[in-house]
Design a protein around this motif. Structure first.
Motif, short mmCIF file in Angstrom:
data_model
loop_
_atom_site.label_atom_id
_atom_site.label_comp_id
_atom_site.label_asym_id
_atom_site.label_seq_id
_atom_site.Cartn_x
_atom_site.Cartn_y
_atom_site.Cartn_z
N SER A 84 0.83 -1.20 0.00
CA SER A 84 0.00 0.00 0.00
C SER A 84 0.87 1.26 0.00
CB SER A 84 -0.94 0.00 1.21
OG SER A 84 -1.80 -1.12 1.16
N LEU A 85 1.91 1.26 0.82
CA LEU A 85 2.84 2.40 0.82
C LEU A 85 3.51 2.57 -0.54
CD1 LEU A 85 4.60 2.06 4.28
CD2 LEU A 85 3.23 4.00 3.50
N ALA A 86 3.91 1.48 -1.13
CA ALA A 86 4.58 1.52 -2.43
C ALA A 86 3.66 2.07 -3.53
CB ALA A 86 5.10 0.14 -2.82
N SER A 87 2.35 1.92 -3.35
CA SER A 87 1.43 2.41 -4.37
C SER A 87 1.43 3.94 -4.47
CB SER A 87 0.01 1.89 -4.13
OG SER A 87 -0.57 2.52 -3.00
N GLY A 88 2.06 4.60 -3.50
CA GLY A 88 2.24 6.04 -3.59
C GLY A 88 3.28 6.43 -4.62
N TRP A 89 4.08 5.48 -5.06
CA TRP A 89 5.09 5.70 -6.10
C TRP A 89 4.44 5.42 -7.45
CZ3 TRP A 89 9.16 1.79 -7.93
CH2 TRP A 89 10.15 2.42 -8.69
N PRO A 90 4.52 6.31 -8.41
CA PRO A 90 3.83 6.11 -9.70
C PRO A 90 4.13 4.78 -10.39
CG PRO A 90 4.66 8.35 -9.56
CD PRO A 90 5.21 7.60 -8.36
N ARG A 91 5.33 4.25 -10.23
CA ARG A 91 5.68 2.98 -10.89
C ARG A 91 4.94 1.77 -10.30
NH1 ARG A 91 8.40 3.71 -15.53
NH2 ARG A 91 10.03 5.24 -15.34
N LEU A 92 4.39 1.93 -9.10
CA LEU A 92 3.64 0.84 -8.45
C LEU A 92 2.26 1.31 -8.00
CD1 LEU A 92 6.54 -0.69 -6.32
CD2 LEU A 92 5.56 -1.60 -8.44
N ALA A 93 1.69 2.26 -8.74
CA ALA A 93 0.45 2.93 -8.32
C ALA A 93 -0.81 2.07 -8.46
CB ALA A 93 0.27 4.23 -9.09
N VAL A 94 -0.74 0.98 -9.22
CA VAL A 94 -1.93 0.15 -9.42
C VAL A 94 -1.88 -0.99 -8.40
CG1 VAL A 94 -3.36 -1.09 -11.09
CG2 VAL A 94 -1.90 0.79 -11.86
N LEU A 95 -2.30 -0.67 -7.19
CA LEU A 95 -2.20 -1.60 -6.07
C LEU A 95 -2.85 -2.96 -6.35
CD1 LEU A 95 -1.30 -2.19 -3.18
CD2 LEU A 95 -3.37 -1.01 -2.38
N PRO A 96 -4.02 -3.03 -7.02
CA PRO A 96 -4.59 -4.36 -7.27
C PRO A 96 -3.65 -5.30 -8.01
CG PRO A 96 -6.25 -2.69 -7.66
CD PRO A 96 -4.93 -1.96 -7.45
N VAL A 97 -2.84 -4.80 -8.93
CA VAL A 97 -1.93 -5.68 -9.67
C VAL A 97 -0.82 -6.18 -8.75
CG1 VAL A 97 -0.44 -5.93 -11.69
CG2 VAL A 97 -2.55 -4.61 -11.86
N CYS A 98 -0.37 -5.34 -7.81
CA CYS A 98 0.59 -5.81 -6.80
C CYS A 98 -0.05 -6.92 -5.96
CB CYS A 98 1.01 -4.67 -5.89
SG CYS A 98 1.92 -3.35 -6.70
N VAL A 99 -1.29 -6.73 -5.59
CA VAL A 99 -2.00 -7.72 -4.78
C VAL A 99 -2.20 -9.02 -5.55
CG1 VAL A 99 -4.17 -8.22 -3.56
CG2 VAL A 99 -3.07 -5.97 -3.31
#
Length: 181
Positions: A101-116
């Motif tokens: 969730s914190l990393a989603s504040g960075w534009p390169r990882l902004a799409v949190l669902p894909v990280c999940v």
């Protein structure tokens, strides 16, 4: 030969590539369902219009999720606390979700669902007997989630890219004439 309507091209391309993937994965040891997840994420992140950018975005997001899951698995296996697993595991999972969730504040990882999705694919992969093992998770080997899943995600993205190209080929009379000649 005339072009297919866009929806018909989409259906045909999806069926052809789904059959190809399922048939091919019967002989390869990589997990198929993370490939399907990456394929879907490829289109979710604009692969139909911007294939290279979508491929990079899916890999950055989903592999980050796999990495967070792998770190969580290691933390669970090597519990440095006196906490019982019933307390430690939820705390570790919560910390990993917080990290993503914190990393989603960075534009390169902004799409949190894909990280999940990458995180969830990690745990689905580790749910197979023998994979949630300290030796497996700390050794560079094909069944280590940190080795197998990034490769599977890449192949899934490539199937997505092939899907986008096949849809274009099937629905564009100019493209079909050029490729036939």
């Amino acid at each position: 030969m005339h072009a297919l309507k866009p929806f018909s091209a989409l259906v045909c391309a999806n069926v052809i590539l789904a059959v190809t993937m399922t048939f091919t994965m019967q002989t390869f040891p990589l997990p198929m369902w993370p490939m399907v997840i990456a394929w879907a994420c490829f289109f979710h992140l604009g692969g139909g219009d911007r294939p290279p950018a979508a491929l990079v975005a899916v890999l950055a997001h989903a592999v980050f999720g796999v990495f967070a899951g792998w770190l969580a698995a290691l933390a669970i296996l090597f519990n440095p606390t006196a906490l019982p697993g019933t307390v430690w595991v939820p705390l570790v999972v919560g910390a990993a979700v917080g990290l993503m969730s914190l990393a989603s504040g960075w534009p390169r990882l902004a799409v949190l669902p894909v990280c999940v999705y990458g995180f969830a694919a990690n745990w689905a992969y580790l749910d197979v007997p023998g994979r949630f093992d300290a030796t497996v998770l700390t050794t560079l080997r094909a069944d280590n989630v940190i080795v197998a899943l990034p490769l599977a995600l890449l192949i899934g993205c490539l199937f997505g890219w092939a899907n986008a190209r096949l849809i274009t080929q099937l629905s564009s009379p100019g493209a079909r004439t050029r490729s036939a000649g």
